[in-house]
Write an enzyme that holds these catalytic residues in place. Sequence first.
Site, mmCIF file in Angstrom:
data_model
loop_
_atom_site.group_PDB
_atom_site.id
_atom_site.type_symbol
_atom_site.label_atom_id
_atom_site.label_comp_id
_atom_site.label_asym_id
_atom_site.label_seq_id
_atom_site.Cartn_x
_atom_site.Cartn_y
_atom_site.Cartn_z
ATOM 1 N N GLY A 14 4.337 12.325 20.515
ATOM 2 C CA GLY A 14 3.662 11.068 20.179
ATOM 3 C C GLY A 14 3.950 9.958 21.160
ATOM 4 O O GLY A 14 4.225 8.818 20.759
ATOM 5 N N ARG A 17 1.374 5.992 22.487
ATOM 6 C CA ARG A 17 1.245 4.650 21.891
ATOM 7 C C ARG A 17 2.583 4.229 21.291
ATOM 8 O O ARG A 17 3.439 5.074 21.031
ATOM 9 C CB ARG A 17 0.243 4.650 20.722
ATOM 10 C CG ARG A 17 -1.198 4.832 21.068
ATOM 11 C CD ARG A 17 -2.090 4.407 19.883
ATOM 12 N NE ARG A 17 -1.802 5.123 18.653
ATOM 13 C CZ ARG A 17 -2.359 6.275 18.303
ATOM 14 N NH1 ARG A 17 -3.218 6.850 19.110
ATOM 15 N NH2 ARG A 17 -2.059 6.862 17.157
ATOM 16 N N ASN A 83 9.204 12.063 17.698
ATOM 17 C CA ASN A 83 8.731 10.712 17.335
ATOM 18 C C ASN A 83 7.407 10.723 16.571
ATOM 19 O O ASN A 83 7.171 9.853 15.727
ATOM 20 C CB ASN A 83 8.577 9.877 18.618
ATOM 21 C CG ASN A 83 7.748 8.629 18.395
ATOM 22 O OD1 ASN A 83 8.222 7.641 17.828
ATOM 23 N ND2 ASN A 83 6.476 8.655 18.804
ATOM 24 N N SER A 137 12.699 6.441 9.318
ATOM 25 C CA SER A 137 12.184 5.122 8.924
ATOM 26 C C SER A 137 13.172 4.470 7.963
ATOM 27 O O SER A 137 13.852 5.167 7.195
ATOM 28 C CB SER A 137 10.834 5.290 8.221
ATOM 29 O OG SER A 137 10.452 4.090 7.578
ATOM 30 N N TYR A 150 5.117 8.906 2.307
ATOM 31 C CA TYR A 150 5.681 8.769 3.655
ATOM 32 C C TYR A 150 7.199 8.553 3.573
ATOM 33 O O TYR A 150 7.973 9.191 4.302
ATOM 34 C CB TYR A 150 4.993 7.593 4.348
ATOM 35 C CG TYR A 150 5.605 7.120 5.636
ATOM 36 C CD1 TYR A 150 5.367 7.793 6.835
ATOM 37 C CD2 TYR A 150 6.410 5.983 5.672
ATOM 38 C CE1 TYR A 150 5.920 7.338 8.029
ATOM 39 C CE2 TYR A 150 6.954 5.524 6.858
ATOM 40 C CZ TYR A 150 6.712 6.206 8.034
ATOM 41 O OH TYR A 150 7.260 5.748 9.210
ATOM 42 N N ALA A 152 9.215 9.448 1.213
ATOM 43 C CA ALA A 152 9.871 10.686 0.769
ATOM 44 C C ALA A 152 9.931 11.695 1.909
ATOM 45 O O ALA A 152 10.947 12.399 2.088
ATOM 46 C CB ALA A 152 9.114 11.271 -0.423
ATOM 47 N N ALA A 153 8.863 11.781 2.718
ATOM 48 C CA ALA A 153 8.856 12.719 3.850
ATOM 49 C C ALA A 153 9.919 12.319 4.873
ATOM 50 O O ALA A 153 10.630 13.174 5.420
ATOM 51 C CB ALA A 153 7.470 12.743 4.489
ATOM 52 N N LYS A 154 10.049 11.024 5.134
ATOM 53 C CA LYS A 154 11.078 10.562 6.074
ATOM 54 C C LYS A 154 12.477 10.792 5.486
ATOM 55 O O LYS A 154 13.429 11.087 6.220
ATOM 56 C CB LYS A 154 10.864 9.090 6.427
ATOM 57 C CG LYS A 154 9.633 8.814 7.289
ATOM 58 C CD LYS A 154 9.699 9.459 8.659
ATOM 59 C CE LYS A 154 8.674 8.861 9.624
ATOM 60 N NZ LYS A 154 8.654 9.560 10.934
HETATM 61 N N1 LIG Z 1 5.809 1.135 13.505
HETATM 62 C C1 LIG Z 1 6.672 1.029 12.517
HETATM 63 O O1 LIG Z 1 6.824 -0.038 11.887
HETATM 64 C C2 LIG Z 1 7.526 2.222 12.146
HETATM 65 C C3 LIG Z 1 8.556 2.021 11.214
HETATM 66 C C4 LIG Z 1 9.353 3.089 10.853
HETATM 67 C C5 LIG Z 1 9.148 4.323 11.429
HETATM 68 N N2 LIG Z 1 8.141 4.507 12.332
HETATM 69 C C6 LIG Z 1 7.964 5.840 12.893
HETATM 70 O O2 LIG Z 1 7.981 5.757 14.304
HETATM 71 C C7 LIG Z 1 7.152 6.776 14.856
HETATM 72 C C8 LIG Z 1 6.121 6.162 15.783
HETATM 73 O O3 LIG Z 1 5.355 5.223 15.036
HETATM 74 P P1 LIG Z 1 4.310 4.227 15.747
HETATM 75 O O4 LIG Z 1 4.174 3.062 14.839
HETATM 76 O O5 LIG Z 1 4.687 4.041 17.169
HETATM 77 O O6 LIG Z 1 2.965 5.107 15.615
HETATM 78 P P2 LIG Z 1 1.569 4.976 16.375
HETATM 79 O O7 LIG Z 1 1.443 3.661 17.056
HETATM 80 O O8 LIG Z 1 0.549 5.370 15.364
HETATM 81 O O9 LIG Z 1 1.672 6.136 17.484
HETATM 82 C C9 LIG Z 1 1.840 7.461 17.058
HETATM 83 C C10 LIG Z 1 1.889 8.393 18.264
HETATM 84 O O10 LIG Z 1 2.058 9.736 17.750
HETATM 85 C C11 LIG Z 1 0.902 10.524 18.075
HETATM 86 N N3 LIG Z 1 0.650 11.401 16.928
HETATM 87 C C12 LIG Z 1 0.310 11.041 15.666
HETATM 88 N N4 LIG Z 1 0.156 12.124 14.886
HETATM 89 C C13 LIG Z 1 0.396 13.203 15.700
HETATM 90 C C14 LIG Z 1 0.374 14.604 15.495
HETATM 91 N N5 LIG Z 1 0.048 15.128 14.314
HETATM 92 N N6 LIG Z 1 0.676 15.420 16.532
HETATM 93 C C15 LIG Z 1 0.994 14.907 17.744
HETATM 94 N N7 LIG Z 1 1.032 13.576 17.998
HETATM 95 C C16 LIG Z 1 0.721 12.745 16.990
HETATM 96 C C17 LIG Z 1 -0.210 9.505 18.364
HETATM 97 O O11 LIG Z 1 -1.234 9.998 19.231
HETATM 98 P P3 LIG Z 1 -2.559 10.731 18.619
HETATM 99 O O12 LIG Z 1 -3.069 9.883 17.492
HETATM 100 O O13 LIG Z 1 -3.501 10.838 19.785
HETATM 101 O O14 LIG Z 1 -2.097 12.081 18.155
HETATM 102 C C18 LIG Z 1 0.604 8.408 19.059
HETATM 103 O O15 LIG Z 1 0.894 8.781 20.396
HETATM 104 C C19 LIG Z 1 6.548 7.520 13.664
HETATM 105 O O16 LIG Z 1 7.320 8.655 13.356
HETATM 106 C C20 LIG Z 1 6.632 6.497 12.554
HETATM 107 O O17 LIG Z 1 6.662 7.109 11.280
HETATM 108 C C21 LIG Z 1 7.315 3.483 12.695
#
Ligand SMILES: NC(=O)c1ccc[n+]([C@@H]2O[C@H](COP(=O)([O-])OP(=O)(O)OC[C@H]3O[C@@H](n4cnc5c(N)ncnc54)[C@H](OP(=O)(O)O)[C@@H]3O)[C@@H](O)[C@H]2O)c1
Length: 258
Positions: A14, A17, A83, A137, A150, A152-154
């Site tokens: 991931g 982005r 990630n 998370s 979400y 629960a999965a985390k």
């Molecule tokens: N942002 C927050 O506030 C926050 C808080 C706590 C935890 N997190 C965790 O941090 C991580 C990143 O979050 P983010 O906010 O940066 O997300 P994001 O902006 O939505 O980016 C997600 C990235 O993962 C890729 N992705 C999504 N589903 C995928 C899949 N099934 N297979 C392969 N790649 C996949 C996306 O590209 P494609 O869509 O092209 O696949 C993208 O590159 C996640 O695990 C999220 O749960 C985020």
Amino acid sequence: MVNNLAGRRAVVTGGTRGIGAAIVRKLSEAGATVLTTARSANATDLPPGVLFTTADVTDPDSVRRLADEATRRLGGVDILVNNAGGGAARPGGYSDIDDKTWQDILETNLLGAVRLDRALVPAMVERGSGVVVHISSSSAHVPVGALLHYSAAKGALSTYSKGLAEEVAAKGVRVNRVSPGMTETPAVAGVIADIAAATGGSRDDARATLVESIGGIPIGRTGTPDDIANLVAFLVSDEASWITGADYVIDGGMLKAS
Ligand SMILES: NC(=O)c1ccc[n+]([C@@H]2O[C@H](COP(=O)([O-])OP(=O)(O)OC[C@H]3O[C@@H](n4cnc5c(N)ncnc54)[C@H](OP(=O)(O)O)[C@@H]3O)[C@@H](O)[C@H]2O)c1
């Protein structure tokens, strides 16, 4: 911070982005050779030298191909950052979350990492060195209402990560988890934009509403992808060589206990 990853070979899922893209950039800047992946090909925005392959972590065959390709193109994997993850809100609460939604959220946030670890960690164990990070998370500690599935999965990912750490610690492989709070990635910016559109208010007002809904952030701002990536870059470095099985909540002071 001295953080030399020269010669290290890293896989970050991931990485096109948000938090993943920042992790890719930090590890690459620290000298690692990085291969990243996402479902949609968007490799044009990647830093120079970063390798990309399309993969979906919810698809077991795709994960197997990713592991094989990473091993072949990098010549082995020293650092694995799981990630990729996320999930859409279910404002209706527990009764609004059907089986398909539960299965999808577990595939995306738990089983993808489990499968990729199963494919890549054995070679680390054989070599006697390697580092794995699971991006969990803060909601693994305190579930967020509309994100119960979400959260629960985390939570499951975090428990799995702790167990894996214990299993491979004596083999020279470290496993840690990073649990971000509200971090302004494209995913979260979209939620803020939706709130602003729905209320007719500004983005700042919408952000304030969202922050209030999670109980406030004592440090006074939301996180940035670089905040999270800096921590990951430290954890995968030799400076963190005595850290394993740990969970780093990084949330501007939101959680009072975990
Ligand atoms: N942002 C927050 O506030 C926050 C808080 C706590 C935890 N997190 C965790 O941090 C991580 C990143 O979050 P983010 O906010 O940066 O997300 P994001 O902006 O939505 O980016 C997600 C990235 O993962 C890729 N992705 C999504 N589903 C995928 C899949 N099934 N297979 C392969 N790649 C996949 C996306 O590209 P494609 O869509 O092209 O696949 C993208 O590159 C996640 O695990 C999220 O749960 C985020």
